[in-house]
Design a protein around this motif. Structure first.
Motif, PDB file in Angstrom:
ATOM      1  N   MET A   1      27.904   0.585 -24.537  1.00 20.85           N
ATOM      2  CA  MET A   1      28.208  -0.465 -25.260  1.00 20.85           C
ATOM      3  C   MET A   1      29.248  -0.237 -24.971  1.00 20.85           C
ATOM      4  SD  MET A   1      27.125  -2.002 -28.286  1.00 20.85           S
ATOM      5  CE  MET A   1      27.624  -2.886 -28.944  1.00 20.85           C
ATOM      6  N   LEU A   2      29.831  -0.966 -25.155  1.00 23.95           N
ATOM      7  CA  LEU A   2      31.776  -0.804 -25.468  1.00 23.95           C
ATOM      8  C   LEU A   2      32.223  -0.568 -26.695  1.00 23.95           C
ATOM      9  CD1 LEU A   2      33.552  -2.954 -22.713  1.00 23.95           C
ATOM     10  CD2 LEU A   2      32.914  -0.553 -22.681  1.00 23.95           C
ATOM     11  N   ASN A   3      32.787  -0.060 -26.919  1.00 21.50           N
ATOM     12  CA  ASN A   3      33.447   0.301 -28.104  1.00 21.50           C
ATOM     13  C   ASN A   3      34.567  -0.323 -28.954  1.00 21.50           C
ATOM     14  OD1 ASN A   3      35.633   2.182 -27.226  1.00 21.50           O
ATOM     15  ND2 ASN A   3      34.552   4.122 -28.437  1.00 21.50           N
ATOM     16  N   LYS A   4      35.172  -0.232 -29.214  1.00 21.55           N
ATOM     17  CA  LYS A   4      36.663  -1.315 -29.801  1.00 21.55           C
ATOM     18  C   LYS A   4      38.042  -1.388 -29.373  1.00 21.55           C
ATOM     19  CE  LYS A   4      35.683  -3.168 -34.935  1.00 21.55           C
ATOM     20  NZ  LYS A   4      36.406  -3.524 -36.079  1.00 21.55           N
ATOM     21  N   GLN A   5      37.670   0.347 -28.979  1.00 20.71           N
ATOM     22  CA  GLN A   5      39.099   0.835 -28.201  1.00 20.71           C
ATOM     23  C   GLN A   5      38.741   0.536 -26.710  1.00 20.71           C
ATOM     24  OE1 GLN A   5      39.559   4.711 -29.286  1.00 20.71           O
ATOM     25  NE2 GLN A   5      41.571   5.153 -28.227  1.00 20.71           N
ATOM     26  N   ARG A   6      38.231   0.803 -26.570  1.00 20.63           N
ATOM     27  CA  ARG A   6      37.990   0.466 -24.640  1.00 20.63           C
ATOM     28  C   ARG A   6      37.713  -1.061 -24.681  1.00 20.63           C
ATOM     29  NH1 ARG A   6      33.535   3.859 -22.559  1.00 20.63           N
ATOM     30  NH2 ARG A   6      34.396   6.320 -22.690  1.00 20.63           N
ATOM     31  N   ALA A   9      41.217  -1.960 -24.793  1.00 17.77           N
ATOM     32  CA  ALA A   9      42.111  -2.068 -24.194  1.00 17.77           C
ATOM     33  C   ALA A   9      42.097  -2.920 -22.570  1.00 17.77           C
ATOM     34  CB  ALA A   9      42.606  -0.349 -23.501  1.00 17.77           C
ATOM     35  N   ILE A  10      40.465  -3.362 -22.451  1.00 19.99           N
ATOM     36  CA  ILE A  10      40.462  -3.696 -21.061  1.00 19.99           C
ATOM     37  C   ILE A  10      40.652  -5.494 -21.541  1.00 19.99           C
ATOM     38  CG2 ILE A  10      38.262  -5.356 -20.116  1.00 19.99           C
ATOM     39  CD1 ILE A  10      36.616  -2.746 -21.069  1.00 19.99           C
ATOM     40  N   PHE A  11      40.327  -5.647 -22.400  1.00 23.51           N
ATOM     41  CA  PHE A  11      41.195  -7.222 -22.699  1.00 23.51           C
ATOM     42  C   PHE A  11      42.612  -6.821 -23.177  1.00 23.51           C
ATOM     43  CE2 PHE A  11      37.944  -9.273 -25.622  1.00 23.51           C
ATOM     44  CZ  PHE A  11      36.656  -9.242 -24.610  1.00 23.51           C
ATOM     45  N   LEU A  12      43.445  -5.619 -23.385  1.00 20.92           N
ATOM     46  CA  LEU A  12      44.813  -6.198 -22.939  1.00 20.92           C
ATOM     47  C   LEU A  12      45.518  -6.625 -21.653  1.00 20.92           C
ATOM     48  CD1 LEU A  12      47.258  -5.954 -24.922  1.00 20.92           C
ATOM     49  CD2 LEU A  12      46.752  -3.300 -24.099  1.00 20.92           C
ATOM     50  N   PHE A  13      44.396  -5.357 -20.986  1.00 22.21           N
ATOM     51  CA  PHE A  13      44.974  -5.230 -19.667  1.00 22.21           C
ATOM     52  C   PHE A  13      44.674  -6.357 -19.392  1.00 22.21           C
ATOM     53  CE2 PHE A  13      45.521  -0.412 -20.227  1.00 22.21           C
ATOM     54  CZ  PHE A  13      46.839  -0.509 -20.456  1.00 22.21           C
ATOM     55  N   ALA A  14      43.673  -7.179 -19.435  1.00 18.03           N
ATOM     56  CA  ALA A  14      43.232  -7.801 -18.478  1.00 18.03           C
ATOM     57  C   ALA A  14      44.483  -9.447 -18.994  1.00 18.03           C
ATOM     58  CB  ALA A  14      42.403  -8.690 -19.106  1.00 18.03           C
ATOM     59  N   LEU A  61      45.891 -15.049 -25.353  1.00 13.19           N
ATOM     60  CA  LEU A  61      44.279 -15.542 -25.654  1.00 13.19           C
ATOM     61  C   LEU A  61      43.745 -13.691 -25.645  1.00 13.19           C
ATOM     62  CD1 LEU A  61      41.937 -18.482 -27.063  1.00 13.19           C
ATOM     63  CD2 LEU A  61      43.653 -17.274 -28.014  1.00 13.19           C
ATOM     64  N   LEU A  62      43.678 -13.041 -24.098  1.00 10.94           N
ATOM     65  CA  LEU A  62      42.830 -12.436 -24.399  1.00 10.94           C
ATOM     66  C   LEU A  62      44.118 -10.833 -24.473  1.00 10.94           C
ATOM     67  CD1 LEU A  62      41.190 -12.492 -20.824  1.00 10.94           C
ATOM     68  CD2 LEU A  62      40.288 -11.781 -22.048  1.00 10.94           C
ATOM     69  N   PHE A  63      45.219 -11.074 -24.405  1.00  5.28           N
ATOM     70  CA  PHE A  63      46.062 -10.480 -24.592  1.00  5.28           C
ATOM     71  C   PHE A  63      46.189  -9.856 -27.190  1.00  5.28           C
ATOM     72  CE2 PHE A  63      50.559  -8.555 -26.161  1.00  5.28           C
ATOM     73  CZ  PHE A  63      50.569  -7.807 -25.449  1.00  5.28           C
ATOM     74  N   VAL A  64      46.268 -11.119 -27.325  1.00  9.14           N
ATOM     75  CA  VAL A  64      46.425 -10.878 -28.425  1.00  9.14           C
ATOM     76  C   VAL A  64      45.377 -10.718 -29.147  1.00  9.14           C
ATOM     77  CG1 VAL A  64      46.388 -12.060 -30.796  1.00  9.14           C
ATOM     78  CG2 VAL A  64      47.823 -12.072 -28.520  1.00  9.14           C
ATOM     79  N   THR A  65      44.001 -10.765 -28.576  1.00  9.89           N
ATOM     80  CA  THR A  65      42.506  -9.934 -28.825  1.00  9.89           C
ATOM     81  C   THR A  65      42.774  -8.562 -28.914  1.00  9.89           C
ATOM     82  OG1 THR A  65      41.741 -12.028 -28.603  1.00  9.89           O
ATOM     83  CG2 THR A  65      40.014 -10.691 -29.194  1.00  9.89           C
ATOM     84  N   GLY A  66      42.998  -8.400 -27.568  1.00 13.32           N
ATOM     85  CA  GLY A  66      43.031  -6.961 -27.288  1.00 13.32           C
ATOM     86  C   GLY A  66      44.089  -6.202 -28.068  1.00 13.32           C
ATOM     87  N   LEU A  67      44.958  -6.553 -28.470  1.00 11.24           N
ATOM     88  CA  LEU A  67      46.067  -6.133 -29.400  1.00 11.24           C
ATOM     89  C   LEU A  67      45.282  -5.660 -30.657  1.00 11.24           C
ATOM     90  CD1 LEU A  67      49.430  -4.598 -28.716  1.00 11.24           C
ATOM     91  CD2 LEU A  67      49.610  -6.707 -29.870  1.00 11.24           C
TER      92      LEU A  67
END
Length: 111
Positions: A1-6, A9-14, A61-67
């Motif tokens: 399972m992915l933690n919040k930090q990973r 980071a995935i959402f931010l870079f996506a 949305l992906l960028f803001v969610t990841g941030l």
């Protein structure tokens, strides 16, 4: 399972990669836009003509969610109690290494 930090980071870079792809497609179509009907200008007209609005909004949305996920992890690690405990520990180590009399020796006058 992915933690919040990973996951953050995935959402931010996506979001960054998706925005880059949409931006390249929009810029490639940009010279063929001769008339724009919206008040937003050439760029958003080219974005609209290429059908990139869905990708553009999704990238944002992906960028803001990841941030947000990354910032909540960061702020969680800087809790007030933990930070004060860290400051006290560093103060204690300073006193052990340099002695507590160093603080009282400064009389506030420049020499």
């Amino acid at each position: 399972m992915l933690n919040k930090q990973r996951l953050g980071a995935i959402f931010l870079f996506a979001g960054i990669i998706l925005y880059g792809i949409i931006h390249i497609a929009t810029i490639m179509h940009f010279p063929s836009v001769t008339v724009w009907t919206s008040t937003w200008g050439h760029y958003f007209e080219a974005l609209s003509e290429t059908g990139g609005w869905v990708g553009f909004v999704m990238a944002l949305l992906l960028f803001v969610t990841g941030l947000v996920l990354l910032l909540t992890v960061l702020m969680g690690s800087f809790s007030k109690g933990k930070m004060m405990q860290e400051i006290r520990e560093r103060d204690r180590k300073f006193d052990e290494q340099y002695g507590s009399n160093i603080r009282g020796s400064y009389d506030g006058q420049d020499r």
